[in-house]
Design an enzyme around this catalytic site. Structure first.
Site, PDB file in Angstrom:
ATOM      1  N   VAL A 182       0.910  -1.178   0.069  1.00 29.98           N
ATOM      2  CA  VAL A 182      -0.132  -0.018  -0.121  1.00 29.98           C
ATOM      3  C   VAL A 182       0.751   1.263   0.161  1.00 29.98           C
ATOM      4  O   VAL A 182       0.299   2.274   0.051  1.00 29.98           O
ATOM      5  CB  VAL A 182      -0.954  -0.023   1.161  1.00 29.98           C
ATOM      6  CG1 VAL A 182      -1.958  -1.240   1.007  1.00 29.98           C
ATOM      7  CG2 VAL A 182      -0.197  -0.119   2.591  1.00 29.98           C
ATOM      8  N   HIS A 216      -4.124  -4.195  -3.032  1.00 36.63           N
ATOM      9  CA  HIS A 216      -4.590  -3.826  -1.655  1.00 36.63           C
ATOM     10  C   HIS A 216      -4.858  -2.461  -1.139  1.00 36.63           C
ATOM     11  O   HIS A 216      -4.860  -2.297   0.044  1.00 36.63           O
ATOM     12  CB  HIS A 216      -3.870  -4.481  -0.409  1.00 36.63           C
ATOM     13  CG  HIS A 216      -3.711  -6.223  -0.660  1.00 36.63           C
ATOM     14  ND1 HIS A 216      -2.621  -6.910  -0.170  1.00 36.63           N
ATOM     15  CD2 HIS A 216      -4.442  -7.015  -1.380  1.00 36.63           C
ATOM     16  CE1 HIS A 216      -2.930  -8.207  -0.505  1.00 36.63           C
ATOM     17  NE2 HIS A 216      -4.050  -8.383  -1.157  1.00 36.63           N
TER      18      HIS A 216
HETATM   19  P1  OAD Z   1       4.986 -10.800   4.163  1.00 35.05           P
HETATM   20  O1  OAD Z   1       5.444 -10.424   5.266  1.00 35.05           O
HETATM   21  O2  OAD Z   1       4.060 -11.932   4.433  1.00 35.05           O
HETATM   22  O3  OAD Z   1       6.293 -11.603   3.308  1.00 35.05           O
HETATM   23  C1  OAD Z   1       7.328 -10.586   3.032  1.00 35.05           C
HETATM   24  C2  OAD Z   1       8.273 -11.631   2.267  1.00 35.05           C
HETATM   25  O4  OAD Z   1       9.489 -10.587   1.975  1.00 35.05           O
HETATM   26  C3  OAD Z   1       8.833 -12.996   2.883  1.00 35.05           C
HETATM   27  O5  OAD Z   1       8.748 -14.090   1.973  1.00 35.05           O
HETATM   28  C4  OAD Z   1      10.394 -12.249   3.131  1.00 35.05           C
HETATM   29  O6  OAD Z   1      11.264 -13.789   3.024  1.00 35.05           O
HETATM   30  C5  OAD Z   1      10.514 -11.513   2.065  1.00 35.05           C
HETATM   31  N1  OAD Z   1      11.794 -10.403   2.420  1.00 35.05           N
HETATM   32  C6  OAD Z   1      12.295  -9.971   3.697  1.00 35.05           C
HETATM   33  N2  OAD Z   1      13.090  -9.052   3.430  1.00 35.05           N
HETATM   34  C7  OAD Z   1      13.383  -9.022   2.058  1.00 35.05           C
HETATM   35  C8  OAD Z   1      14.082  -8.343   1.204  1.00 35.05           C
HETATM   36  N3  OAD Z   1      14.975  -7.564   1.833  1.00 35.05           N
HETATM   37  N4  OAD Z   1      14.215  -8.539  -0.048  1.00 35.05           N
HETATM   38  C9  OAD Z   1      13.301  -9.497  -0.391  1.00 35.05           C
HETATM   39  N5  OAD Z   1      12.427 -10.122   0.104  1.00 35.05           N
HETATM   40  C10 OAD Z   1      12.502  -9.971   1.382  1.00 35.05           C
HETATM   41  O7  OAD Z   1       4.608  -9.694   3.125  1.00 35.05           O
HETATM   42  P2  OAD Z   1       3.594 -10.016   1.830  1.00 35.05           P
HETATM   43  O8  OAD Z   1       3.606 -11.218   1.279  1.00 35.05           O
HETATM   44  O9  OAD Z   1       3.568  -8.681   1.168  1.00 35.05           O
HETATM   45  O10 OAD Z   1      -2.290  -7.351   3.113  1.00 35.05           O
HETATM   46  O11 OAD Z   1       1.842  -9.765   2.562  1.00 35.05           O
HETATM   47  C11 OAD Z   1       0.827  -9.908   1.781  1.00 35.05           C
HETATM   48  C12 OAD Z   1      -0.334  -9.090   2.508  1.00 35.05           C
HETATM   49  O12 OAD Z   1      -0.307  -9.614   3.872  1.00 35.05           O
HETATM   50  C13 OAD Z   1       0.124  -7.631   2.624  1.00 35.05           C
HETATM   51  O13 OAD Z   1      -0.276  -7.163   1.485  1.00 35.05           O
HETATM   52  C14 OAD Z   1      -0.924  -7.258   3.770  1.00 35.05           C
HETATM   53  C15 OAD Z   1      -0.616  -8.490   4.696  1.00 35.05           C
HETATM   54  O14 OAD Z   1      -1.612  -8.724   5.544  1.00 35.05           O
HETATM   55  C16 OAD Z   1      -3.099  -6.407   4.077  1.00 35.05           C
HETATM   56  O15 OAD Z   1      -2.884  -6.024   4.905  1.00 35.05           O
HETATM   57  C17 OAD Z   1      -4.497  -6.769   3.182  1.00 35.05           C
END
Ligand code: OAD
Length: 237
Positions: free
Chosen positions: A90, A106
């Site tokens: 977001v 989202h």
């Molecule tokens: P997550 O916190 O679930 O996942 C983050 C991902 O980024 C993980 O797989 C980490 O290993 C990876 N990660 C961490 N540091 C990193 C870096 N420096 N470079 C690359 N990758 C890295 O976040 P999302 O998958 O985005 O929704 O979560 C999905 C949704 O869950 C969000 O949009 C939000 C949340 O609840 C809502 O609020 C509706």
């Protein structure tokens, strides 16, 4: 040269190196807050003030964040390719880095809209108000007299832009996934709409939950992984 259609699906990991925390890593946002309280539609109606405050804090945090080189590299791919960014984030860091075609699955932190209104599947954009980094509190009303709420897709709500995202992924030549745990549906299932011969590259420092002949894991942070991906994309025809 025919331009390649690249779809880029991003999550919180792409913004981690800009100082914005992810949700599910150790110490992430969902360790500190209960998503059912601050990010669900039921939670919103139980305690609007708490939810508005949560997003005020997120907006304030975003006001100090800058795009990192992964955001910039994704934007720079537009020079030679047709790039569509589909983000679960977001924040506005893809746009700040120069991406011109961003689908926010989202919602967007810098925007709010009336709590009561009629929304089609793209939202009624004219009712969406850009508040930039300002606070929005209980009692702040839209022109139609109803309480302003975050322009965020809460858990328990439909994802209006999912059909557009499915079309983009079904039509792309290469799918790049950056920094998402692929744990929130429907976004997590989007990669399945890619054609069976479409190569899928996933940049994430952790193990990824998907496997397949055409799925390639670049096990690195977003900024490092994008350097690698930029070299790979030159070799794909
Ligand atoms: P997550 O916190 O679930 O996942 C983050 C991902 O980024 C993980 O797989 C980490 O290993 C990876 N990660 C961490 N540091 C990193 C870096 N420096 N470079 C690359 N990758 C890295 O976040 P999302 O998958 O985005 O929704 O979560 C999905 C949704 O869950 C969000 O949009 C939000 C949340 O609840 C809502 O609020 C509706």
């Amino acid at each position: 040269m025919v331009k390649k259609k690249i779809a880029v699906l991003t999550g919180a990991g792409v913004s981690a190196e800009s100082g914005l925390g992810t949700f599910r890593d150790n110490g992430g946002l969902w360790d500190k807050y209960d998503p059912q309280e601050v990010a669900s539609i039921d939670g919103y109606y139980r305690n609007r003030a708490l939810v508005l405050e949560f997003y005020n804090l997120r907006r304030k945090e975003l006001s100090g964040a800058r795009p990192n080189s992964a955001h910039r590299d994704i934007a720079a791919m537009e020079e030679k390719n047709i790039v569509t960014v589909i983000t679960q984030n977001v924040d506005n860091l893809h746009e700040k880095a120069g991406s011109t075609n961003v689908i926010h699955l989202h919602g967007e932190l810098t925007k709010v809209r009336p709590e009561v209104g009629v929304y089609d599947d793209t939202f009624s954009e004219k009712e969406v108000i850009d508040v930039r980094y300002d606070e929005v509190n209980l009692g702040d009303k839209a022109p139609n007299g109803s309480q302003l709420r975050p322009h965020i897709v809460f858990f328990g709500e439909a994802v209006p832009k999912i059909d557009k995202a499915i079309d983009v992924i079904g039509d792309c030549d290469v799918l790049l996934i950056v920094g998402t745990s692929l744990s929130v549906y429907p976004a997590a299932g989007l990669y399945r709409y890619a054609k069976s011969d479409t190569p899928i590259y996933v940049i994430d420092p952790k193990d990824i939950p998907i496997r397949g002949g055409n799925i390639h894991h670049i096990k690195a942070t977003a900024t490092e992984g994008m350097q690698e991906f930029l070299k790979i994309i030159e070799t794909l025809n």
